[in-house]
Design an enzyme around this catalytic site. Sequence first.
Site, mmCIF file in Angstrom:
data_model
loop_
_atom_site.group_PDB
_atom_site.id
_atom_site.type_symbol
_atom_site.label_atom_id
_atom_site.label_comp_id
_atom_site.label_asym_id
_atom_site.label_seq_id
_atom_site.Cartn_x
_atom_site.Cartn_y
_atom_site.Cartn_z
ATOM 1 N N ARG A 28 0.822 -1.214 0.000
ATOM 2 C CA ARG A 28 0.000 0.000 0.000
ATOM 3 C C ARG A 28 0.862 1.272 0.000
ATOM 4 O O ARG A 28 0.499 2.274 0.630
ATOM 5 C CB ARG A 28 -0.950 0.032 1.200
ATOM 6 C CG ARG A 28 -1.969 -1.084 1.203
ATOM 7 C CD ARG A 28 -2.980 -0.890 0.083
ATOM 8 N NE ARG A 28 -4.059 -1.853 0.183
ATOM 9 C CZ ARG A 28 -5.233 -1.586 0.755
ATOM 10 N NH1 ARG A 28 -5.503 -0.405 1.224
ATOM 11 N NH2 ARG A 28 -6.159 -2.506 0.815
ATOM 12 N N ARG A 32 -3.768 6.440 0.536
ATOM 13 C CA ARG A 32 -4.356 7.656 1.115
ATOM 14 C C ARG A 32 -3.456 8.439 2.048
ATOM 15 O O ARG A 32 -3.752 9.580 2.373
ATOM 16 C CB ARG A 32 -5.651 7.297 1.849
ATOM 17 C CG ARG A 32 -6.811 7.133 0.897
ATOM 18 C CD ARG A 32 -7.953 6.475 1.599
ATOM 19 N NE ARG A 32 -7.478 5.209 2.141
ATOM 20 C CZ ARG A 32 -8.194 4.389 2.875
ATOM 21 N NH1 ARG A 32 -9.418 4.709 3.204
ATOM 22 N NH2 ARG A 32 -7.703 3.257 3.309
ATOM 23 N N ARG A 41 -7.942 11.739 -5.636
ATOM 24 C CA ARG A 41 -9.199 11.079 -5.271
ATOM 25 C C ARG A 41 -10.343 12.058 -5.060
ATOM 26 O O ARG A 41 -11.497 11.658 -5.108
ATOM 27 C CB ARG A 41 -8.973 10.205 -4.036
ATOM 28 C CG ARG A 41 -8.316 8.885 -4.353
ATOM 29 C CD ARG A 41 -9.327 7.861 -4.858
ATOM 30 N NE ARG A 41 -10.128 7.367 -3.741
ATOM 31 C CZ ARG A 41 -11.350 7.755 -3.440
ATOM 32 N NH1 ARG A 41 -11.953 8.639 -4.187
ATOM 33 N NH2 ARG A 41 -11.984 7.266 -2.391
ATOM 34 N N ASP A 77 -6.732 -2.943 -7.576
ATOM 35 C CA ASP A 77 -7.276 -3.490 -6.337
ATOM 36 C C ASP A 77 -7.489 -4.993 -6.446
ATOM 37 O O ASP A 77 -7.780 -5.520 -7.521
ATOM 38 C CB ASP A 77 -8.579 -2.818 -5.921
ATOM 39 C CG ASP A 77 -8.911 -3.163 -4.477
ATOM 40 O OD1 ASP A 77 -8.260 -2.613 -3.574
ATOM 41 O OD2 ASP A 77 -9.783 -4.034 -4.245
ATOM 42 N N TYR A 154 -14.153 -12.593 0.633
ATOM 43 C CA TYR A 154 -14.879 -11.385 0.213
ATOM 44 C C TYR A 154 -16.136 -11.734 -0.557
ATOM 45 O O TYR A 154 -17.197 -11.136 -0.353
ATOM 46 C CB TYR A 154 -13.978 -10.483 -0.641
ATOM 47 C CG TYR A 154 -13.216 -9.505 0.195
ATOM 48 C CD1 TYR A 154 -13.854 -8.378 0.727
ATOM 49 C CD2 TYR A 154 -11.880 -9.699 0.479
ATOM 50 C CE1 TYR A 154 -13.162 -7.492 1.518
ATOM 51 C CE2 TYR A 154 -11.180 -8.809 1.274
ATOM 52 C CZ TYR A 154 -11.825 -7.709 1.789
ATOM 53 O OH TYR A 154 -11.142 -6.828 2.577
HETATM 54 O O1 CP3 Z 1 0.419 0.708 -3.334
HETATM 55 C C1 CP3 Z 1 -0.373 -0.234 -3.413
HETATM 56 O O2 CP3 Z 1 -0.187 -1.284 -2.805
HETATM 57 C C2 CP3 Z 1 -1.532 0.003 -4.349
HETATM 58 C C3 CP3 Z 1 -2.267 -1.134 -4.865
HETATM 59 C C4 CP3 Z 1 -3.220 -1.847 -3.909
HETATM 60 C C5 CP3 Z 1 -4.482 -1.361 -3.428
HETATM 61 N N1 CP3 Z 1 -5.094 -2.374 -2.782
HETATM 62 C C6 CP3 Z 1 -5.049 -0.032 -3.639
HETATM 63 C C7 CP3 Z 1 -6.157 0.443 -2.786
HETATM 64 C C8 CP3 Z 1 -3.075 -3.147 -3.449
HETATM 65 C C9 CP3 Z 1 -1.882 -4.089 -3.609
HETATM 66 C C10 CP3 Z 1 -4.277 -3.466 -2.750
HETATM 67 C C11 CP3 Z 1 -4.509 -4.796 -2.174
HETATM 68 C C12 CP3 Z 1 -5.757 -5.056 -1.459
HETATM 69 N N2 CP3 Z 1 -6.993 -4.528 -1.661
HETATM 70 C C13 CP3 Z 1 -5.866 -6.038 -0.451
HETATM 71 C C14 CP3 Z 1 -4.743 -6.937 0.008
HETATM 72 C C15 CP3 Z 1 -3.803 -6.243 0.875
HETATM 73 C C16 CP3 Z 1 -4.301 -5.982 2.249
HETATM 74 O O3 CP3 Z 1 -4.333 -4.803 2.617
HETATM 75 O O4 CP3 Z 1 -4.601 -6.946 2.931
HETATM 76 C C17 CP3 Z 1 -7.204 -6.041 -0.014
HETATM 77 C C18 CP3 Z 1 -7.763 -6.911 1.078
HETATM 78 C C19 CP3 Z 1 -7.909 -5.098 -0.796
HETATM 79 C C20 CP3 Z 1 -9.349 -4.774 -0.744
HETATM 80 C C21 CP3 Z 1 -9.544 -3.378 -0.363
HETATM 81 N N3 CP3 Z 1 -9.362 -2.309 -1.201
HETATM 82 C C22 CP3 Z 1 -9.967 -2.888 0.886
HETATM 83 C C23 CP3 Z 1 -10.258 -3.753 2.104
HETATM 84 C C24 CP3 Z 1 -10.055 -1.503 0.763
HETATM 85 C C25 CP3 Z 1 -10.626 -0.553 1.774
HETATM 86 C C26 CP3 Z 1 -9.757 -0.371 2.925
HETATM 87 C C27 CP3 Z 1 -8.672 0.576 2.600
HETATM 88 O O5 CP3 Z 1 -7.538 0.330 2.988
HETATM 89 O O6 CP3 Z 1 -8.968 1.606 1.986
HETATM 90 C C28 CP3 Z 1 -9.619 -1.155 -0.535
HETATM 91 C C29 CP3 Z 1 -9.455 0.198 -1.105
HETATM 92 C C30 CP3 Z 1 -8.111 0.556 -1.662
HETATM 93 N N4 CP3 Z 1 -7.272 -0.252 -2.368
HETATM 94 C C31 CP3 Z 1 -7.504 1.845 -1.594
HETATM 95 C C32 CP3 Z 1 -6.297 1.785 -2.308
HETATM 96 C C33 CP3 Z 1 -5.338 2.901 -2.589
HETATM 97 C C34 CP3 Z 1 -8.114 3.062 -0.917
HETATM 98 C C35 CP3 Z 1 -9.195 3.562 -1.771
HETATM 99 C C36 CP3 Z 1 -9.448 5.032 -1.572
HETATM 100 O O7 CP3 Z 1 -8.761 5.822 -2.220
HETATM 101 O O8 CP3 Z 1 -10.347 5.352 -0.802
#
Ligand code: CP3
Length: 347
Positions: A28, A32, A41, A77, A154
Site C-alpha cells: 500500500r 491515502r 481522489r 485493487d 470477500y
Molecule cells: O500501493 C499499493 O499497494 C496500491 C495497490 C493496492 C491497493 N489495494 C489499492 C487500494 C493493493 C496491492 C491493494 C490490495 C488489497 N486490496 C488487499 C490486500 C492487501 C491488504 O491490505 O490486505 C485487499 C484486502 C484489498 C481490498 C480493499 N481495497 C480494501 C479492504 C479496501 C478498503 C480499505 C482501505 O484500505 O482503503 C480497498 C481500497 C483501496 N485499495 C484503496 C487503495 C489505494 C483506498 C481507496 C481510496 O482511495 O479510498
Amino acid sequence: MLPAWHHSLLMKAARREPTRRIPVWLMRQAGRYLPEYRALRRQLDFLALCKDPQRCAEVAIRTVERLGVDAAILFSDLLLILEPMGLGLEFPGSGGPRLRNPIRSAFDVDRLRELPGMDGLEFVAEAVRRTRAGLPDHLPLIGFAGAPFTLAAYAVEGGPSRDYRLTKSLMYTDPGAWDALLGRLARSVARYLAAQIDAGAQAVQVFDSWVGCLGADDYRHYVLPHSRAVFQALQAFRMDVPAIHFATGNPALLPLLGEAGGSIIGVDWRSPLEDAWRAVGDSKGLQGNLDPAVLLASPAEIRRRVRQMIEPVRGRAGYIANLGHGVLPQTPVENVLAMVDAVHEFE
Ligand code: CP3
C-alpha cells in the site's frame, strides 16, 4: 542483453542472490497517506481511478519517485477480478468494499463465471504496460492478485468480516461447493497473473490477507491445494518470475504457505524474522515485516525498530524489507521515508 531490472536489488534478492544493500518497498505504498493521492481522489472515485490505466501508471510511478523504494507495485485493487466473474463491486466511501450479490450457496457458486482471459480486465493489463513503460529500467514492477481463500472470503461475506462466519460455514457444510468456488478462483487468478506478467510485470505477489483466521489443519485441507494450483500454474507459465506469497494473522501457517508455493514468503509482524525463516525453510526468501503501526511513532523510533528487525537476518541472501501489512492511511509521509532510509543505511 538482460534488461536492467534483472540486476535490480529486488530481483536479485528474489533469486536469493547476495545484494549490496537490502531492497525495500511497502505494501500500500501508493495510497491515502499521500497528499497527492488524496488530491487525485477528490476528482475521481476509486473504481474510476482503477479503470484509468494512465492515471494508475502515474500514481504508481510518482509514488516510487517520491519514496525512493526499490520496486513499484501495480496500482489496482484485489477485488476487481470479481467483477467480470459476476459479482457487483462497490467502494462506498467508508466501511470498506462491498459485493452486491455475494456467494452463499452451491447455486451461487455455479453462477460465478471463471475468468476466461482478460475480458473485462483489459484496463489492468494496460495499466501494467503503461507503468512498465514509464518506470526507469532498473526498477522492477510487481503485479498482484488475491489468493483463492481471501477472494472467496470477500465473495461470500460480501465485504470485510470479523469472524468469517459465512465463509467458514460454506466451507464446513458444503465442501463440494467450497472446492468448486476455490477451484474457479484459483484458475482465474492464475490467468490474471499470467496476463500481468505478459503485459510487463517482473514479479507477482499473491495476497492471502485474511487466511490467518484459519487453523493449520483447515488451511491444509481446504485451502492449500487451491493456492498451490495458482503457484504451479505460474511456474509452468514462467519459471523465472518470482512469486511472493503473503499472508497475515497466524504464524502456525508459515510452513504451509511455503509448501503451497512462492519463492518468497511475505510475513506479518507477529513472528520475528529469524523464527519465520526457520518456519519456511532455507529454500525460500523472506519479505516483511515491520508492524505498520510503528510508522505512527517518531522517525528515531522507526529507525531503531528497522535496525532491530533487520539485525538478525543481516547478510542473509533472499531478504526483502517491507511492512507486515499495508501502510495505514494516518501515516505521516516523512515516517515512511524514515523507514526506507533506515533500510537503505544497512550494508
Ligand atoms: O500501493 C499499493 O499497494 C496500491 C495497490 C493496492 C491497493 N489495494 C489499492 C487500494 C493493493 C496491492 C491493494 C490490495 C488489497 N486490496 C488487499 C490486500 C492487501 C491488504 O491490505 O490486505 C485487499 C484486502 C484489498 C481490498 C480493499 N481495497 C480494501 C479492504 C479496501 C478498503 C480499505 C482501505 O484500505 O482503503 C480497498 C481500497 C483501496 N485499495 C484503496 C487503495 C489505494 C483506498 C481507496 C481510496 O482511495 O479510498
